[in-house]
Design a protein around this motif. Structure first.
Motif, PDB file in Angstrom:
ATOM      1  N   UNK A  51       0.834  -1.211   0.000  1.00  0.00           N
ATOM      2  CA  UNK A  51       0.000   0.000   0.000  1.00  0.00           C
ATOM      3  C   UNK A  51       0.866   1.258   0.000  1.00  0.00           C
ATOM      4  N   UNK A  52       1.947   1.239   0.764  1.00  0.00           N
ATOM      5  CA  UNK A  52       2.864   2.387   0.769  1.00  0.00           C
ATOM      6  C   UNK A  52       3.500   2.585  -0.602  1.00  0.00           C
ATOM      7  N   UNK A  53       3.819   1.497  -1.291  1.00  0.00           N
ATOM      8  CA  UNK A  53       4.423   1.609  -2.617  1.00  0.00           C
ATOM      9  C   UNK A  53       3.419   2.183  -3.617  1.00  0.00           C
ATOM     10  N   UNK A  54       2.139   1.828  -3.432  1.00  0.00           N
ATOM     11  CA  UNK A  54       1.112   2.368  -4.320  1.00  0.00           C
ATOM     12  C   UNK A  54       0.954   3.874  -4.107  1.00  0.00           C
ATOM     13  N   UNK A  55       1.066   4.316  -2.862  1.00  0.00           N
ATOM     14  CA  UNK A  55       1.032   5.755  -2.581  1.00  0.00           C
ATOM     15  C   UNK A  55       2.212   6.468  -3.219  1.00  0.00           C
ATOM     16  N   UNK A  56       3.364   5.803  -3.219  1.00  0.00           N
ATOM     17  CA  UNK A  56       4.556   6.357  -3.877  1.00  0.00           C
ATOM     18  C   UNK A  56       4.323   6.483  -5.380  1.00  0.00           C
ATOM     19  N   UNK A  57       3.691   5.485  -5.980  1.00  0.00           N
ATOM     20  CA  UNK A  57       3.390   5.529  -7.410  1.00  0.00           C
ATOM     21  C   UNK A  57       2.407   6.658  -7.716  1.00  0.00           C
ATOM     22  N   UNK A  58       1.482   6.894  -6.791  1.00  0.00           N
ATOM     23  CA  UNK A  58       0.500   7.958  -6.980  1.00  0.00           C
ATOM     24  C   UNK A  58       1.172   9.332  -7.046  1.00  0.00           C
ATOM     25  N   UNK A  59       2.337   9.446  -6.412  1.00  0.00           N
ATOM     26  CA  UNK A  59       3.068  10.713  -6.399  1.00  0.00           C
ATOM     27  C   UNK A  59       3.869  10.937  -7.690  1.00  0.00           C
ATOM     28  N   UNK A  60       4.308   9.837  -8.313  1.00  0.00           N
ATOM     29  CA  UNK A  60       5.263   9.985  -9.419  1.00  0.00           C
ATOM     30  C   UNK A  60       4.732   9.529 -10.778  1.00  0.00           C
ATOM     31  N   UNK A  61       3.588   8.839 -10.812  1.00  0.00           N
ATOM     32  CA  UNK A  61       3.089   8.311 -12.079  1.00  0.00           C
ATOM     33  C   UNK A  61       1.763   8.954 -12.466  1.00  0.00           C
ATOM     34  N   UNK A  62       1.576   9.134 -13.773  1.00  0.00           N
ATOM     35  CA  UNK A  62       0.301   9.663 -14.264  1.00  0.00           C
ATOM     36  C   UNK A  62      -0.803   8.622 -14.183  1.00  0.00           C
ATOM     37  N   UNK A  63      -0.453   7.384 -14.497  1.00  0.00           N
ATOM     38  CA  UNK A  63      -1.422   6.285 -14.437  1.00  0.00           C
ATOM     39  C   UNK A  63      -0.973   5.310 -13.352  1.00  0.00           C
ATOM     40  N   UNK A  64      -1.783   5.181 -12.318  1.00  0.00           N
ATOM     41  CA  UNK A  64      -1.449   4.317 -11.188  1.00  0.00           C
ATOM     42  C   UNK A  64      -2.170   2.976 -11.340  1.00  0.00           C
ATOM     43  N   UNK A  65      -1.469   1.861 -11.191  1.00  0.00           N
ATOM     44  CA  UNK A  65      -2.130   0.559 -11.298  1.00  0.00           C
ATOM     45  C   UNK A  65      -3.243   0.416 -10.255  1.00  0.00           C
ATOM     46  N   UNK A  66      -4.219  -0.403 -10.583  1.00  0.00           N
ATOM     47  CA  UNK A  66      -5.249  -0.739  -9.612  1.00  0.00           C
ATOM     48  C   UNK A  66      -4.804  -1.989  -8.873  1.00  0.00           C
ATOM     49  N   UNK A  67      -4.979  -1.996  -7.564  1.00  0.00           N
ATOM     50  CA  UNK A  67      -4.610  -3.131  -6.728  1.00  0.00           C
ATOM     51  C   UNK A  67      -5.866  -3.827  -6.228  1.00  0.00           C
ATOM     52  N   UNK A  68      -5.984  -5.119  -6.526  1.00  0.00           N
ATOM     53  CA  UNK A  68      -7.044  -5.943  -5.970  1.00  0.00           C
ATOM     54  C   UNK A  68      -6.464  -6.742  -4.810  1.00  0.00           C
ATOM     55  N   UNK A  69      -7.065  -6.595  -3.635  1.00  0.00           N
ATOM     56  CA  UNK A  69      -6.600  -7.285  -2.439  1.00  0.00           C
ATOM     57  C   UNK A  69      -7.598  -8.376  -2.086  1.00  0.00           C
TER      58      UNK A  69
END
Length: 391
Positions: A223-241
């Motif tokens: 989840x922390x890595x996804x937040x990091x991606x949200x800061x640096x990427x235009x398109x953020x992957x969707x995560x299914x948990x």
């Protein structure tokens, strides 16, 4: 043979040990053996007695849980009755109570005991003191009593200090995956949407029980890595948990605090019939396991590879060397959300993985049929030794 399995819980409850026992038992039944599973009821409405895939299952009421183990008062009585008919008792660690009672019953009924040592028993705070006390007393007695101790990867004998005194009884039988069941499937757009996949961005899949005993699977890091991606990427992957458990709401709260609600969907407990589609539909399966003490193997990694999905994980999992050697995924540093974010981006956009090789790993090196045959031979070995000792 008459094989008695004593996991703490069993299918349809989803977890590493539960899947291990279910898949192994199906193979033994297919080979002509009789398998009885004695376990706790995972839900109040679950039948007390039923046949699952040819396996006789007896489910017992529990009065609570200690260290992720259901306490079932009827277990000693039921196990003694079942053990008198059995050629071997196969139990499992890290679940005290069910494993300890199984060993005691084995002694009482003179039934050989096989223990699969999936991982060490550890804890935090007060739980650490309890785990230490157990490891110095009951665990030693259990391992001393066992006729054979199974580990799923050779390194675990070196990594676990508890196993060292019993090395002569330890055998390596790797985990397996049913490649006939877990295989790549093509999904229509409507099917993908129904499962929760995004149609306009990459999809990640994570699967584990979401409770305090499975925090080592690293969902917090993901989840922390996804937040990091949200800061640096235009398109953020969707995560299914995928996965149910008492920390479900806590992980949801973490996602809200990280402001990544739009990028994460919590599926809850995943029905067995949806697993293959979820593995196959994901662009990446991610399992950032953090603990060599607790991650016995990482069976879900094999299931993802068998479905043709590349993986991002750590060198904690048992199949990590093969992942790199066959270009089936990437490994990242433990507990490093920045490194995980970089690996996810690289895996999605820059690297071409050999998904056929990933599936080949499963079919050639981690076939459940081959591993079930190894355990069958071991069952015969301890049964014959027990018969000689009795005579």
């Amino acid at each position: 043979m008459e094989i008695l399995q004593t996991p703490v819980r069993f299918y349809p409850y989803i977890g590493g040990v539960e899947s291990y026992v279910h898949d192994l038992s199906k193979k033994h039944v297919a080979s002509g053996h009789n398998v009885t599973v004695v376990c706790a009821k995972s839900k109040p409405e679950t039948d007390k007695r039923e046949i699952v895939d040819g396996i006789t299952v007896r489910r017992l009421a529990s009065i609570g849980q200690i260290a992720n183990t259901n306490i079932t008062p009827a277990l000693p009585k039921v196990l003694i009755k079942e053990a008198r008919k059995a050629d071997v008792i196969h139990t499992h660690i890290p679940t005290p109570w069910s494993a300890d009672i199984s060993a005691l019953v084995g002694v009482i009924t003179d039934t050989p005991i096989v223990v699969t040592y999936h991982n060490d028993i550890i804890g935090d705070g007060l739980a650490d003191y309890i785990a230490t006390a157990y490891n110095r007393t009951m665990l030693r007695l259990l391992l001393r009593t066992a006729d054979r101790i199974i580990v799923t990867q050779a390194d675990y004998l070196e990594d676990s200090k508890h196993l060292e005194p019993y090395a002569e009884k330890v055998r390596v039988v790797q985990n397996g995956v049913d490649v006939e069941h877990f295989h790549p499937v093509e999904l229509e757009s409507t099917e993908r949407e129904q499962l929760g996949f995004s149609l306009d961005r990459p999809n990640l899949f994570f699967l584990s029980v979401l409770d305090g005993h499975h925090g080592y699977k690293g969902l917090d890091v993901l989840l922390e890595s996804l937040a990091r991606l949200d800061e640096i990427e235009d398109v953020v992957p969707k995560l299914l948990v995928g996965g149910g458990g008492d920390l479900h709401s806590q992980y949801k709260q973490q996602a809200r605090k990280l402001d990544i609600d739009d990028h994460v969907e919590f599926l809850g407990r995943v029905p067995e019939e949806d697993l293959v589609s979820l593995y196959s539909g994901a662009d990446l399966f991610v399992l950032p396991s953090k603990s060599t003490d607790q991650e016995g193997f990482g069976l879900v990694i094999l299931e993802a590879l068998a479905c043709g999905t590349p993986v991002v994980t750590t060198d904690v999992v048992g199949v990590s060397d093969e992942i790199i050697a066959n270009n089936a995924g990437q490994l990242v540093a433990i507990d490093d959300s920045d490194a995980l974010a970089e690996s996810i981006i690289d895996s999605l956009y820059n690297t071409v993985f050999d998904t056929e090789k990933g599936r080949e790993i499963c079919s050639k090196q981690y076939s459940w049929k081959a591993n079930a045959d190894k355990l069958e031979a071991l069952y015969y070995e301890v049964s014959e030794l027990s018969a000689i000792d009795s005579s």
